[in-house]
Every structure is written in structure tokens, then in C-alpha cells.
Design an enzyme around this catalytic site. Sequence first.
Site, short mmCIF file in Angstrom:
data_model
loop_
_atom_site.label_atom_id
_atom_site.label_comp_id
_atom_site.label_asym_id
_atom_site.label_seq_id
_atom_site.Cartn_x
_atom_site.Cartn_y
_atom_site.Cartn_z
CG HIS A 136 22.06 32.94 44.15
ND1 HIS A 136 23.33 33.81 43.26
CD2 HIS A 136 22.92 31.15 44.78
CE1 HIS A 136 23.77 32.57 42.92
NE2 HIS A 136 23.57 31.89 43.77
CB THR A 159 34.29 33.52 42.23
OG1 THR A 159 33.06 33.20 43.25
CG2 THR A 159 35.08 34.67 43.20
CG ASP A 179 26.85 29.36 45.69
OD1 ASP A 179 25.88 30.07 46.00
OD2 ASP A 179 27.47 29.12 44.83
CG HIS A 185 25.49 35.68 45.40
ND1 HIS A 185 24.99 34.25 46.58
CD2 HIS A 185 26.27 35.15 44.69
CE1 HIS A 185 25.59 33.21 45.74
NE2 HIS A 185 26.42 33.57 44.88
CG HIS A 208 23.19 27.10 44.94
ND1 HIS A 208 22.33 27.27 44.99
CD2 HIS A 208 24.64 27.34 44.79
CE1 HIS A 208 22.79 28.66 43.77
NE2 HIS A 208 24.44 28.52 44.55
CG HIS A 256 33.06 27.27 40.06
ND1 HIS A 256 32.18 28.52 40.98
CD2 HIS A 256 32.48 26.43 39.42
CE1 HIS A 256 31.59 27.65 41.16
NE2 HIS A 256 30.86 25.84 39.97
CB SER A 284 28.57 33.40 41.67
OG SER A 284 27.30 32.73 42.26
CG ASP A 296 30.58 31.73 45.94
OD1 ASP A 296 28.71 32.16 45.60
OD2 ASP A 296 30.80 31.95 44.50
CD GLU A 345 35.07 31.13 45.19
OE1 GLU A 345 33.78 31.17 44.79
OE2 GLU A 345 36.11 30.56 44.16
#
Length: 526
Positions: free
Chosen positions: A456, A176, A339, A381, A343, A174, A113, A63, A334
Amino acid sequence: MKLRLLLLVCCALVSGQRKAGFPEQEKEPKFWNDWAQKTLDKALSLQTLNKNKAQNLILFLGDGMGVPTVTAARILKGQLRGQPGEEGQLEMDKFPFVALSKTYNTNAQVADSAGTATAYLCGVKANEGTVGVSAAAVRSQCNTTQGNEVTSILRWAKDAGKSIGIVTTTRVNHATPSAAYAHCVDRDWYSDNEMPADAVEAGCKDIARQLFENIPDIDVIMGGGRKYMYPKNTTDVEYPGQPKHSGTRKDGRNLVKEWVDRNTEKKGHYVWNKKDLLSLNPTKVDYLLGLFEPADLPYDLERNKETDPSLSEMVEVAIKILRRNPNGFYLLVEGGRIDHGHHEGKAKQALHEAVEMDRAIGRADLMTSTSDTLTVVTADHSHLFGFGGYTQRGNSIFGLAAMISDVDQKPFTAILYGNGPGYKLVNGARENVSTVDYQDNSYLAQAAVPLSSETHGGEDVAVFAKGPMAHLLHGVHEQNYIPHAMAYAACIGQNRAHCLASAGATPRRPGLAGLVGLATVMRLLC
């Protein structure tokens, strides 16, 4: 003044950087020529394509793992082994086929996502913030759900008799993982506690509930998200004194107990810590539910190695259980907290998450064969993450650039973000990073634009593939193409006709010439 700053930077470089340099053998042209020839030999061997039927399918989803993250993770992996890093290889680097995936959502140039997960799992591009529904569904509007549901490759595999599994470092509900089983117009509806009252009254289901109701008998489920499975204010088994980790459900349902009651007699096991997970005998487990945290699992750098399993440990257990099915399996893995690290502007956390996912890829490689297992590694992404500054070979990936700014005469780290929480002014000017510990695990890398959460990126992401029909993933593709290619390789979903034909199960329909010839023979025989 400038001299003092230069001395300060030099001291920081000496104390905080790896010893730069490169191996002596790289000075010889023969080294590079021999390496290139070996690579050429490998490339020539790929002229014979692997067209086997894929018994097993594994999708590793990093992710937020854009190409700069892949490159930086490769360098980090090498440096963790005491090497310069740049010349190293990630496990995914060894895959013979590489493509690019276009990540945009139907309504967003820069994707989220949820919409991307719907693409690479369900084969359909969708709106941002929605999972398992087409672009006709509108985010947060419950009444646009019905009739717009789309099914995932997880469902296609189950319908074909394969075992299926989900392993993630985030919550199992979540964005994904939820696209693999849920049909929800809002990715944030983790439990009914997060849903508006009118959506609940209209009959929309929260994602945690759909995990257990939509696809019967998901064989393996591992990740976080415990609190969304229990009635509101139910004390968490691991954090009894912390109300923020207590159950959230308003409907009073205990989804874990319901699962245990359904599966105990079917060799089903529920675990919530590493010890219980690793004490299982996978040959005697048909169904596994592992919920190791109330929400997301900790970053790998912060993980309690006694209580929380690593991603690679979860993947190993999952494959040992799933591979017992003679019809094969589909496994979604995952690395979700890559990710989260980005962030938060915590590049070190993000990159160590990527390295751990690479370990999991290596673990899966040892347990499977390219003759019957198609493995795909990709991202949903990218992020506004990059590194540069003309750093020397072997420079710590988390270290300073080899220069100072010619504008404010201050040093800067090689890693920078385009935006995010790392934007910081001191006395109205950019912070001097040589005065802080930029090697700290939670250091916030400097960002150009202040935001509480970094965003992203919108560029294409890489797709790595190996195994049966891996050559179908080449060039530049729409992201929703990925599950179609994987399904074709395994003869599941709508891609089965070619397998029946190759096995002789589907007779060819005679053309006109064939019919004329058949009529002639009939006349002669009669």
C-alpha cells in the site's frame, strides 16, 4: 548497439501504442475558454447548498484506489471509447465536492484495509488488521475484543429503520465489508478454520458467523466467500471436483441453510449465480443473499459473463430491493479487487476493476436523485502505483514511455510500481520490456524493489461527494470523519438533534431574558 535498441523501441511504439495526438479544436483558445466558462457556471450554481435530509446513503469504496489509480482509470475509460482519454470524465469526476482523507491507522503510518474500514464505517480510527473494534484492541489477541467493540453506520441506519446492504467483489467477510458488521481482532479469521484454538475456546467469533448474527436482517448481501459458510469438506456447488473450494467450517454449521430457513417466509432468496440473480423480481424480494464464488469474485477481465454478475449488475439489483423501504437505505459498495490487482502487480486488472466500479457509480446515479441521496466515493488507501515518462497525449495507458533509460538504454512502460512482483532481472540486468507482451491482461509491471506482493501507499486519498449535505466533505479530513458526515446528513446515529430542531420537534429552552419576560406576563395576567 544503441541504434539497434532505438530501432527496436520504435518498432514497439508503432506496433503496441495507440495513435498519439489531440483533437484539432484544442488548438483554439476559444475551446478552452468556453469549457472553463461552463465549468465556472456550474461552480457558481453550487453556491446554493443542498441541505436536504438524506433519505438514502451510498458509499462506494474503491479498495486501493489512490489518486494515480483514479487518473489512470479515467484515461483507460476514455481509451476504451476510442478517445485519447485524458480529457474524459469518470462518474466520480462529476461529483461537485471533493476532499482528501488521511488514511493512517492508529498504529501504522501506511494503513491496511481493516483499520481503515473501521474508520470510514465506524467513525473511529483503529489498529491495522482489526475490524469493528477500537485501538484498545490488539490484533490476534481475543481477550482484547470485549468492551472495545464499535458500531458502524450500517447499524446506525438499521436502527433508524432503513434497509441496509453490502455489495462487494471480494469475499463478503473480507476486511472492508466485515467492518460494517463484525467486531474482530483479526481480519483473517474468515471462519473458525482460520482461528487459533484458544481464540475459539475463549468465545471469539469468526467473521462469517458474525455476518449473520451481529446485525439481524441485513437486507442485501452480495459478493464471494461461499466456502466459509459451509461445514468443512462440503463440496462446492459450482466447483464440485476442486477440494480447495470446499467448505471450511469446523463447527459443522451451514450458515447459508440457517439463513434460508430464517428468511424463506420473509421473502428471502439465496442465489449463487448470475442467472438466478437476474431472474429475481426485486419487487418481491425483501432479503437477498448472493454468494457467487467460494472466495473472491474473478477480475472483471476474467469474469464468466454467463455465471458471474458484474459489480454494476449487483448494484442495480441491490438498489431496486433497498429503495422500496419508505425510510430509505444505506448501501456499501466495494470495488475490492482494484487492490488485489495492484498487490499482484497487474495494473491492467486493477484499472479495469476501477472502470467497472465507475460503471456501477453511473448505474446508481440513474436510479437515485441528488435531492434525497448522498453518494460518497472514496478509497481506503493508495498503492505504490504511478505512471509517467513524458508520454504523449493519447498514449496507451499500458504502453511504453516515450523515451528509453539514459542509464541502461532500455525502454520502460509508463506504468511502474515502487515495489512488487514485477521486479525482474535478466542476465543480471533489468528486463527489456519491448521483448515481452506488456499489453497482456496479467502482465506484471516493472517494480523497483522485489516483493512477492506490492504494498500500500501512505498518501491521502480522494473523497468525492454529491447530494444532501455533500458540502460537509471538503478540505482535508481524518478518515473517520466520513461516517459522521454521512450520518449527519441522514439524521442517524448520534447526529439527530439538528433534524428534530429543524422540524420543530425539539422546543428551544428559554434563556434568562425569556424567563424574565414570561414572569412579567404571568404577573400581568394574574
